[in-house]
Write a protein that holds these residues in place. Structure first.
Motif, PDB file in Angstrom:
ATOM      1  N   ALA A  62      -7.201  -2.661   3.496  1.00 15.24           N
ATOM      2  CA  ALA A  62      -6.292  -2.984   4.561  1.00 15.24           C
ATOM      3  C   ALA A  62      -5.300  -3.888   4.717  1.00 15.24           C
ATOM      4  O   ALA A  62      -3.986  -3.074   4.490  1.00 15.24           O
ATOM      5  CB  ALA A  62      -7.041  -3.048   6.029  1.00 15.24           C
ATOM      6  N   GLY A  63      -5.216  -4.414   3.605  1.00 15.47           N
ATOM      7  CA  GLY A  63      -4.088  -5.660   3.173  1.00 15.47           C
ATOM      8  C   GLY A  63      -2.761  -4.973   2.092  1.00 15.47           C
ATOM      9  O   GLY A  63      -1.823  -4.900   1.478  1.00 15.47           O
TER      10      GLY A  63
ATOM     11  N   GLY B 109       0.476   0.235   5.789  1.00 18.23           N
ATOM     12  CA  GLY B 109       1.198   1.120   6.469  1.00 18.23           C
ATOM     13  C   GLY B 109      -0.096   1.493   7.769  1.00 18.23           C
ATOM     14  O   GLY B 109      -0.609   0.390   8.312  1.00 18.23           O
ATOM     15  N   ARG B 110      -0.717   2.846   7.259  1.00 20.42           N
ATOM     16  CA  ARG B 110      -0.959   3.701   8.396  1.00 20.42           C
ATOM     17  C   ARG B 110      -2.685   2.942   7.722  1.00 20.42           C
ATOM     18  O   ARG B 110      -3.612   2.755   9.198  1.00 20.42           O
ATOM     19  CB  ARG B 110      -1.451   5.011   8.096  1.00 20.42           C
ATOM     20  N   VAL B 111      -2.367   3.256   7.126  1.00 18.98           N
ATOM     21  CA  VAL B 111      -4.146   2.954   6.831  1.00 18.98           C
ATOM     22  C   VAL B 111      -4.845   0.896   6.779  1.00 18.98           C
ATOM     23  O   VAL B 111      -5.856   1.453   7.782  1.00 18.98           O
ATOM     24  CB  VAL B 111      -4.231   1.964   4.585  1.00 18.98           C
ATOM     25  N   ASP B 112      -3.929   0.241   7.743  1.00 21.62           N
ATOM     26  CA  ASP B 112      -3.944  -1.084   7.583  1.00 21.62           C
ATOM     27  C   ASP B 112      -3.919  -1.072   9.460  1.00 21.62           C
ATOM     28  O   ASP B 112      -4.769  -1.216   9.670  1.00 21.62           O
ATOM     29  CB  ASP B 112      -3.053  -1.825   6.688  1.00 21.62           C
ATOM     30  N   ALA B 113      -2.767  -0.150   9.471  1.00 26.40           N
ATOM     31  CA  ALA B 113      -3.444   0.189  11.253  1.00 26.40           C
ATOM     32  C   ALA B 113      -4.549   0.262  11.288  1.00 26.40           C
ATOM     33  O   ALA B 113      -5.048   0.165  12.493  1.00 26.40           O
ATOM     34  CB  ALA B 113      -2.445   1.262  11.858  1.00 26.40           C
ATOM     35  N   VAL B 114      -5.225   2.125  11.345  1.00 24.85           N
ATOM     36  CA  VAL B 114      -6.040   2.410  11.193  1.00 24.85           C
ATOM     37  C   VAL B 114      -7.490   1.005  10.823  1.00 24.85           C
ATOM     38  O   VAL B 114      -8.707   1.272  11.658  1.00 24.85           O
ATOM     39  CB  VAL B 114      -6.733   3.329  10.598  1.00 24.85           C
ATOM     40  N   LEU B 115      -7.414   0.687  10.002  1.00 24.54           N
ATOM     41  CA  LEU B 115      -8.656  -0.427   9.492  1.00 24.54           C
ATOM     42  C   LEU B 115      -9.288  -1.468  10.810  1.00 24.54           C
ATOM     43  O   LEU B 115      -9.695  -1.699  10.754  1.00 24.54           O
ATOM     44  CB  LEU B 115      -8.526  -0.534   8.116  1.00 24.54           C
TER      45      LEU B 115
ATOM     46  N   ARG C 267      -8.364 -10.032   4.703  1.00 27.92           N
ATOM     47  CA  ARG C 267      -6.895  -8.350   4.696  1.00 27.92           C
ATOM     48  C   ARG C 267      -5.654 -10.542   5.002  1.00 27.92           C
ATOM     49  O   ARG C 267      -4.827  -9.407   4.229  1.00 27.92           O
ATOM     50  CB  ARG C 267      -6.782  -8.854   5.615  1.00 27.92           C
ATOM     51  N   SER C 268      -6.000 -10.574   5.157  1.00 29.79           N
ATOM     52  CA  SER C 268      -5.025 -11.653   5.093  1.00 29.79           C
ATOM     53  C   SER C 268      -4.405 -12.663   4.175  1.00 29.79           C
ATOM     54  O   SER C 268      -3.266 -12.795   3.922  1.00 29.79           O
ATOM     55  CB  SER C 268      -4.553 -12.452   6.896  1.00 29.79           C
ATOM     56  N   GLN C 269      -5.739 -13.012   3.805  1.00 31.66           N
ATOM     57  CA  GLN C 269      -5.548 -13.407   2.215  1.00 31.66           C
ATOM     58  C   GLN C 269      -4.326 -12.737   1.033  1.00 31.66           C
ATOM     59  O   GLN C 269      -3.538 -12.602   0.886  1.00 31.66           O
ATOM     60  CB  GLN C 269      -6.602 -13.899   1.224  1.00 31.66           C
ATOM     61  N   VAL C 270      -5.149 -10.947   1.272  1.00 29.09           N
ATOM     62  CA  VAL C 270      -4.636 -10.060   0.310  1.00 29.09           C
ATOM     63  C   VAL C 270      -3.095 -10.095   0.864  1.00 29.09           C
ATOM     64  O   VAL C 270      -2.273  -9.658   0.073  1.00 29.09           O
ATOM     65  CB  VAL C 270      -5.424  -8.822   1.223  1.00 29.09           C
ATOM     66  N   LEU C 271      -2.535  -9.748   1.963  1.00 31.82           N
ATOM     67  CA  LEU C 271      -0.985 -10.355   2.184  1.00 31.82           C
ATOM     68  C   LEU C 271      -0.612 -11.224   1.996  1.00 31.82           C
ATOM     69  O   LEU C 271       0.669 -10.200   1.181  1.00 31.82           O
ATOM     70  CB  LEU C 271      -1.391  -9.731   3.544  1.00 31.82           C
ATOM     71  N   THR C 272      -0.891 -12.207   1.545  1.00 33.47           N
ATOM     72  CA  THR C 272       0.154 -12.866   0.515  1.00 33.47           C
ATOM     73  C   THR C 272      -0.211 -12.092  -0.740  1.00 33.47           C
ATOM     74  O   THR C 272       0.872 -13.579  -2.126  1.00 33.47           O
ATOM     75  CB  THR C 272      -0.369 -14.107   1.164  1.00 33.47           C
ATOM     76  N   VAL C 273      -1.093 -11.971  -1.232  1.00 32.96           N
ATOM     77  CA  VAL C 273      -1.829 -11.717  -2.999  1.00 32.96           C
ATOM     78  C   VAL C 273      -0.608 -10.713  -3.189  1.00 32.96           C
ATOM     79  O   VAL C 273       0.243 -10.392  -4.704  1.00 32.96           O
ATOM     80  CB  VAL C 273      -3.161 -11.242  -3.224  1.00 32.96           C
ATOM     81  N   LYS C 274      -0.470  -9.365  -2.564  1.00 38.61           N
ATOM     82  CA  LYS C 274      -0.475  -8.338  -3.009  1.00 38.61           C
ATOM     83  C   LYS C 274       1.225  -8.146  -3.611  1.00 38.61           C
ATOM     84  O   LYS C 274       1.811  -6.966  -4.287  1.00 38.61           O
ATOM     85  CB  LYS C 274      -0.219  -7.765  -2.388  1.00 38.61           C
ATOM     86  N   ASN C 275       1.654  -8.931  -2.988  1.00 41.17           N
ATOM     87  CA  ASN C 275       3.463  -9.223  -3.281  1.00 41.17           C
ATOM     88  C   ASN C 275       4.144 -10.009  -4.690  1.00 41.17           C
ATOM     89  O   ASN C 275       5.004 -10.209  -4.995  1.00 41.17           O
ATOM     90  CB  ASN C 275       4.432  -9.072  -2.222  1.00 41.17           C
ATOM     91  N   ARG C 276       2.918 -10.341  -5.412  1.00 37.68           N
ATOM     92  CA  ARG C 276       2.984 -11.924  -6.100  1.00 37.68           C
ATOM     93  C   ARG C 276       3.584 -10.792  -7.652  1.00 37.68           C
ATOM     94  O   ARG C 276       3.308  -9.817  -7.566  1.00 37.68           O
ATOM     95  CB  ARG C 276       1.946 -12.230  -6.909  1.00 37.68           C
ATOM     96  N   GLY C 277       4.304 -11.594  -8.366  1.00 41.25           N
ATOM     97  CA  GLY C 277       5.103 -10.418  -9.069  1.00 41.25           C
ATOM     98  C   GLY C 277       4.355  -9.709 -10.083  1.00 41.25           C
ATOM     99  O   GLY C 277       4.374  -8.842 -10.501  1.00 41.25           O
ATOM    100  N   TYR C 278       3.474 -10.342 -10.950  1.00 44.58           N
ATOM    101  CA  TYR C 278       2.467  -9.607 -11.636  1.00 44.58           C
ATOM    102  C   TYR C 278       2.165  -9.151 -11.445  1.00 44.58           C
ATOM    103  O   TYR C 278       1.855  -7.775 -12.038  1.00 44.58           O
ATOM    104  CB  TYR C 278       1.521 -11.176 -12.298  1.00 44.58           C
ATOM    105  N   ILE C 279       1.422  -8.332  -9.804  1.00 43.84           N
ATOM    106  CA  ILE C 279       0.708  -7.458  -9.173  1.00 43.84           C
ATOM    107  C   ILE C 279       2.164  -6.100  -9.583  1.00 43.84           C
ATOM    108  O   ILE C 279       1.572  -5.388  -9.209  1.00 43.84           O
ATOM    109  CB  ILE C 279       0.042  -7.698  -8.146  1.00 43.84           C
TER     110      ILE C 279
END
Length: 284
Positions: free
Chosen positions: A101-102, A106-112, A159-171
């Motif tokens: 979800a995180g 989008g739609r995946v996050d909304a549905v889950l 999911r809350s933690q993933v939202l802060t991780v996925k936008n990091r530069g190396y990812i």
């Protein structure tokens, strides 16, 4: 490395974290060395029924002459194992849903997240009673019921933690280089959320122990096993609450359940405070 070391030092200097850890270690020790600690086989009739505590039977005997202290010691194994395994099932489901979800949004996050919202609004205990009664009172059925009904809250936290991780530069760099979502989630997102997953797993263990006790006390547990909840079930069935027998038949397993749940809660909360003290404010 220095940051991780300082976090662990902070955890073990926390009174709650240290107290909880020592209590868990104590119960694990009792569970592992139950055959050595228990003076009798908990399934064997060793003396007359309803004996009071003495030097021979520290907590007396139950209605069929089994040693209650030995039941209590062996019950540590089942209650602890059922709590941990149920929490493991729940955290695996919750982690998979929370990370997906995180990361995808989008739609995946909304549905889950709508599925999570629905799961959180369902009264857990009544549903667990229905499922446990339908599936049958076997050891693994109880674990499955508890595990599959306890994943929603950790999914939201992860999911809350993933939202802060996925936008990091190396990812973002791995994405630009053509990294596939599954690879990124496993190799880069999961390691950054593992600390949160561990803390949620520990907190889930305390809830799972309470759930197993509740189901067993209602007669939906596996009566072929010696868990603390089963001890309470038989004590209640034999009206121990109405006599002085509650002091040595009901009070000891009740205290053990309370101490173990408190221990897991202390450790889980201490880990959350060390790993991310602002986590609870970030959960949306």
């Amino acid at each position: 490395m220095d940051n991780n070391t300082s976090k662990w030092k902070q955890f073990f200097t926390s009174k709650l974290g240290l107290t909880g850890t020592l209590l868990i270690v104590f119960f694990v020790y009792v569970a592992v060395f139950a055959p050595v600690i228990a003076p009798y086989d908990p399934f064997e009739r060793v003396d007359a029924p309803y004996l009071q505590p003495s030097g021979i039977h520290l907590l007396g005997t139950n209605d069929i002459g089994q040693d209650i202290f030995s039941e209590l010691v062996y019950g540590t194994r089942i209650s602890l194992l059922m709590g941990v395994v149920s929490a493991l099932v729940a955290i695996l489901v919750g982690s998979a849903i929370g990370i997906c979800a995180g990361y995808f949004g989008g739609r995946v996050d909304a549905v889950l997240m709508r599925v999570v919202d629905i799961a959180l609004t369902i009264p857990m205990l009544p549903l667990q009673i229905v499922l446990a009664a339908f599936l049958g009172s076997s050891y693994w059925n109880i674990i499955l019921v508890i595990g599959l009904l306890s994943w929603a809250f950790p999914a939201r936290v992860i999911r809350s933690q993933v939202l802060t991780v996925k936008n990091r530069g190396y990812i973002q760099a791995v994405k630009c280089l053509g990294g596939r979502p599954f690879y990124i989630m496993v190799k880069h997102v999961l390691p950054q959320t593992i600390s949160i997953i561990i803390s949620q797993f520990i907190l889930l263990s305390s809830r799972a122990i309470l759930m197993e006790t509740s189901l067993s006390f209602l007669g939906l547990g596996d009566v072929t096993q010696k868990s603390w909840g089963i001890i309470l079930y038989y004590a209640q069935a034999k009206s121990a609450f109405l006599t002085s027998r509650w002091v040595w038949w009901i009070l000891p397993p009740g205290l053990c359940i309370t101490l173990l749940v408190i221990a897991f809660t202390y450790v889980g909360n201490a880990l959350e405070d060390v790993i991310n003290p602002r986590l609870r404010k970030e959960v949306t």
